[in-house]
Motif scaffolding. Sequence first.
Motif, PDB file in Angstrom:
ATOM      1  N   LYS A 283       0.832  -1.203   0.000  1.00 50.71           N
ATOM      2  CA  LYS A 283       0.000   0.000   0.000  1.00 50.71           C
ATOM      3  C   LYS A 283       0.865   1.249   0.000  1.00 50.71           C
ATOM      4  O   LYS A 283       0.606   2.211  -0.735  1.00 50.71           O
ATOM      5  CB  LYS A 283      -0.908   0.019   1.236  1.00 50.71           C
ATOM      6  CG  LYS A 283      -1.900  -1.114   1.305  1.00 50.71           C
ATOM      7  CD  LYS A 283      -2.883  -1.068   0.168  1.00 50.71           C
ATOM      8  CE  LYS A 283      -3.920  -2.164   0.302  1.00 50.71           C
ATOM      9  NZ  LYS A 283      -4.848  -2.215  -0.835  1.00 50.71           N
ATOM     10  N   LEU A 284       1.906   1.261   0.826  1.00 47.06           N
ATOM     11  CA  LEU A 284       2.800   2.411   0.874  1.00 47.06           C
ATOM     12  C   LEU A 284       3.562   2.567  -0.437  1.00 47.06           C
ATOM     13  O   LEU A 284       3.709   3.676  -0.964  1.00 47.06           O
ATOM     14  CB  LEU A 284       3.774   2.258   2.040  1.00 47.06           C
ATOM     15  CG  LEU A 284       3.152   2.241   3.447  1.00 47.06           C
ATOM     16  CD1 LEU A 284       4.221   1.964   4.498  1.00 47.06           C
ATOM     17  CD2 LEU A 284       2.437   3.557   3.735  1.00 47.06           C
ATOM     18  N   ASN A 285       4.058   1.458  -0.976  1.00 46.69           N
ATOM     19  CA  ASN A 285       4.784   1.508  -2.236  1.00 46.69           C
ATOM     20  C   ASN A 285       3.889   2.005  -3.364  1.00 46.69           C
ATOM     21  O   ASN A 285       4.312   2.804  -4.215  1.00 46.69           O
ATOM     22  CB  ASN A 285       5.320   0.111  -2.564  1.00 46.69           C
ATOM     23  CG  ASN A 285       6.115   0.078  -3.859  1.00 46.69           C
ATOM     24  OD1 ASN A 285       7.091   0.794  -4.020  1.00 46.69           O
ATOM     25  ND2 ASN A 285       5.683  -0.761  -4.779  1.00 46.69           N
ATOM     26  N   PHE A 333      10.119  10.298  -1.187  1.00 49.46           N
ATOM     27  CA  PHE A 333       9.559   9.027  -0.734  1.00 49.46           C
ATOM     28  C   PHE A 333      10.652   8.064  -0.274  1.00 49.46           C
ATOM     29  O   PHE A 333      10.447   7.290   0.667  1.00 49.46           O
ATOM     30  CB  PHE A 333       8.721   8.385  -1.845  1.00 49.46           C
ATOM     31  CG  PHE A 333       7.290   8.846  -1.851  1.00 49.46           C
ATOM     32  CD1 PHE A 333       6.321   8.144  -1.156  1.00 49.46           C
ATOM     33  CD2 PHE A 333       6.918   9.977  -2.547  1.00 49.46           C
ATOM     34  CE1 PHE A 333       5.009   8.562  -1.153  1.00 49.46           C
ATOM     35  CE2 PHE A 333       5.607  10.415  -2.555  1.00 49.46           C
ATOM     36  CZ  PHE A 333       4.637   9.701  -1.855  1.00 49.46           C
ATOM     37  N   THR A 334      11.797   8.099  -0.941  1.00 47.22           N
ATOM     38  CA  THR A 334      12.908   7.253  -0.502  1.00 47.22           C
ATOM     39  C   THR A 334      13.317   7.596   0.929  1.00 47.22           C
ATOM     40  O   THR A 334      13.460   6.704   1.781  1.00 47.22           O
ATOM     41  CB  THR A 334      14.119   7.430  -1.438  1.00 47.22           C
ATOM     42  OG1 THR A 334      13.779   6.968  -2.753  1.00 47.22           O
ATOM     43  CG2 THR A 334      15.312   6.635  -0.936  1.00 47.22           C
ATOM     44  N   TYR A 337      10.455   6.517   3.501  1.00 46.02           N
ATOM     45  CA  TYR A 337      10.304   5.087   3.785  1.00 46.02           C
ATOM     46  C   TYR A 337      11.527   4.504   4.490  1.00 46.02           C
ATOM     47  O   TYR A 337      11.396   3.570   5.284  1.00 46.02           O
ATOM     48  CB  TYR A 337      10.019   4.329   2.491  1.00 46.02           C
ATOM     49  CG  TYR A 337       8.641   4.587   1.929  1.00 46.02           C
ATOM     50  CD1 TYR A 337       7.653   5.200   2.697  1.00 46.02           C
ATOM     51  CD2 TYR A 337       8.312   4.223   0.626  1.00 46.02           C
ATOM     52  CE1 TYR A 337       6.388   5.451   2.184  1.00 46.02           C
ATOM     53  CE2 TYR A 337       7.045   4.465   0.104  1.00 46.02           C
ATOM     54  CZ  TYR A 337       6.092   5.087   0.889  1.00 46.02           C
ATOM     55  OH  TYR A 337       4.838   5.319   0.380  1.00 46.02           O
ATOM     56  N   LEU A 338      12.708   5.042   4.195  1.00 47.67           N
ATOM     57  CA  LEU A 338      13.896   4.544   4.888  1.00 47.67           C
ATOM     58  C   LEU A 338      13.953   5.015   6.338  1.00 47.67           C
ATOM     59  O   LEU A 338      14.400   4.285   7.227  1.00 47.67           O
ATOM     60  CB  LEU A 338      15.158   4.991   4.140  1.00 47.67           C
ATOM     61  CG  LEU A 338      15.414   4.331   2.779  1.00 47.67           C
ATOM     62  CD1 LEU A 338      16.685   4.895   2.159  1.00 47.67           C
ATOM     63  CD2 LEU A 338      15.502   2.806   2.908  1.00 47.67           C
ATOM     64  N   LEU A 339      13.512   6.241   6.590  1.00 47.52           N
ATOM     65  CA  LEU A 339      13.620   6.808   7.937  1.00 47.52           C
ATOM     66  C   LEU A 339      12.403   6.510   8.815  1.00 47.52           C
ATOM     67  O   LEU A 339      12.534   6.424  10.041  1.00 47.52           O
ATOM     68  CB  LEU A 339      13.819   8.327   7.848  1.00 47.52           C
ATOM     69  CG  LEU A 339      15.099   8.797   7.138  1.00 47.52           C
ATOM     70  CD1 LEU A 339      15.113  10.316   7.035  1.00 47.52           C
ATOM     71  CD2 LEU A 339      16.335   8.291   7.878  1.00 47.52           C
ATOM     72  N   ALA A 368      13.144   0.932  -1.725  1.00 44.47           N
ATOM     73  CA  ALA A 368      13.107   2.405  -1.680  1.00 44.47           C
ATOM     74  C   ALA A 368      14.369   3.068  -2.226  1.00 44.47           C
ATOM     75  O   ALA A 368      14.267   4.119  -2.888  1.00 44.47           O
ATOM     76  CB  ALA A 368      12.830   2.874  -0.249  1.00 44.47           C
ATOM     77  N   PRO A 369      15.579   2.531  -2.002  1.00 43.34           N
ATOM     78  CA  PRO A 369      16.770   3.214  -2.531  1.00 43.34           C
ATOM     79  C   PRO A 369      16.815   3.311  -4.057  1.00 43.34           C
ATOM     80  O   PRO A 369      17.605   4.085  -4.603  1.00 43.34           O
ATOM     81  CB  PRO A 369      17.925   2.346  -2.004  1.00 43.34           C
ATOM     82  CG  PRO A 369      17.379   1.682  -0.785  1.00 43.34           C
ATOM     83  CD  PRO A 369      15.943   1.417  -1.110  1.00 43.34           C
TER      84      PRO A 369
END
Length: 469
Positions: A283-285, A333-334, A337-339, A368-369
């Motif tokens: 969903k987030l992606n 967004f990267t 989602y990473l943090l 995400a990267p």
Amino acid sequence: MRRIFLHEQRPDRGLPVQGAVAVLPAMFGSILFQQLYNIADSLVAGKLIGENALAAVGNSYEITLIFLAFSFGCNIGGSVIVSRYFGAKDYNTMKTAVTTALIGTVVLCGALMAVGLLGCRSLLVLIRTPAELMADSAEYLDIYTLGLPFLFLYNVATGIFTALGDSRTPFLFLAVSSTANIAVDVLFVAAFDMGVAGVAWATFLCQGVSCVLSLWVVARRVRAVPSEGERVWFSWKMLGQIAVVAIPSILQQSFVSVGNIIIQSVVNSFGASVIAGFAAATKLNNVLISSLTTLGSGISNYASQNLGAGKNERVKAGFGAGVRLLGSICLCFTALYLLAGRQLLMLFMNSPTGEAINTGLTFLQTIAPFYLLLAFKLTSDGLMRGCGMMGRFMATTLSDLFLRVVLAILFSRWLGVNGTWLSWPVAGLWAPCSPWCFIVPLFTGRQKKKRRCNLFDMGESPSFHDETK
């Protein structure tokens, strides 16, 4: 026309970069609110019902993407053709395009409803849905299928709004209805104890209201456009023009959906907790992926409308503006989602630890990267669609999808469920390379053959090199 389109944004006027950027941000907001429908369903299911409910909704969602593929194709087909005639100021033909798109969509939607109601349960079995999720998944899909007319007609109406230069009106409708959907989700589940069916009926109700209002306003806007001659309500020739744009997009998105379903079947073999974690992370992606895809359709409209107005030289600058905008969004967004991946996943779950949330976090940290690669890929896709380069668009997309599905199957056998996630970045390294082979010749004028870049005769090559001299 200024009196009619109060919020008009004409990308064929002003500076090229301004024209491209003017179309995109409102569309970005629209797709974010569109995603609230699916996010709300999963959020309420996970928080108020339980992990299995989240898994059931997520499992069903991958199948609904097939319907969304057809809906998106109708949107982009109608939008590109309507914007082309609108840019050429052929308003009578534009009205024919609007009504033809709506009539064709109704017929297609009816056929898909029949297929969905008769075949979705069999498909759930085929993708190895766990027994404990089967009943809820099937019920969610049945209700979703009943709401397909609202989904299809709303998306076509949104495409027409955008083609006419008005992205604010559908945004307002969508913002209100998607926000209301969250409240109705909670009401049906918490107060009426309707379970997974409650979140499906909430989406059905709210999207229905948004659809009816959008169609009503579209009818008023189109009726107010001055035109001469006899009105033609349906044209097979016009339907063919729409289909030329819509069918490749439908096929592309459908193949993507089938690929996602195959990957979902791989994930399903690891159990309900992994399915739940994958559902939340997906969903987030998809907030980003769907946003970029819709912004890419904005590039299609921008290119198509400028080609219709005979202003090919503006398309190159618009493409650059699109890449910069999408790239900026990808970087945001990267970092997000990473943090804050765990905190975002907790929106869907009650436990901060366990297999479900660890699965979702690993998925986000793996893919995400590499989001920045999507900026060029999806902007290029939008440009190729707007220029009528549908064969090349299909080739670039399907090669990326095929690689990702094959790698997901192989990596999952060798590395377990985490190997499935690795297929995204590995295939993503190829994704921006294939369209580059077509975009560079387009802008440098090094094509070996001239070809038309739109669906009616402009008498020009799609090369923009000479246009800027």
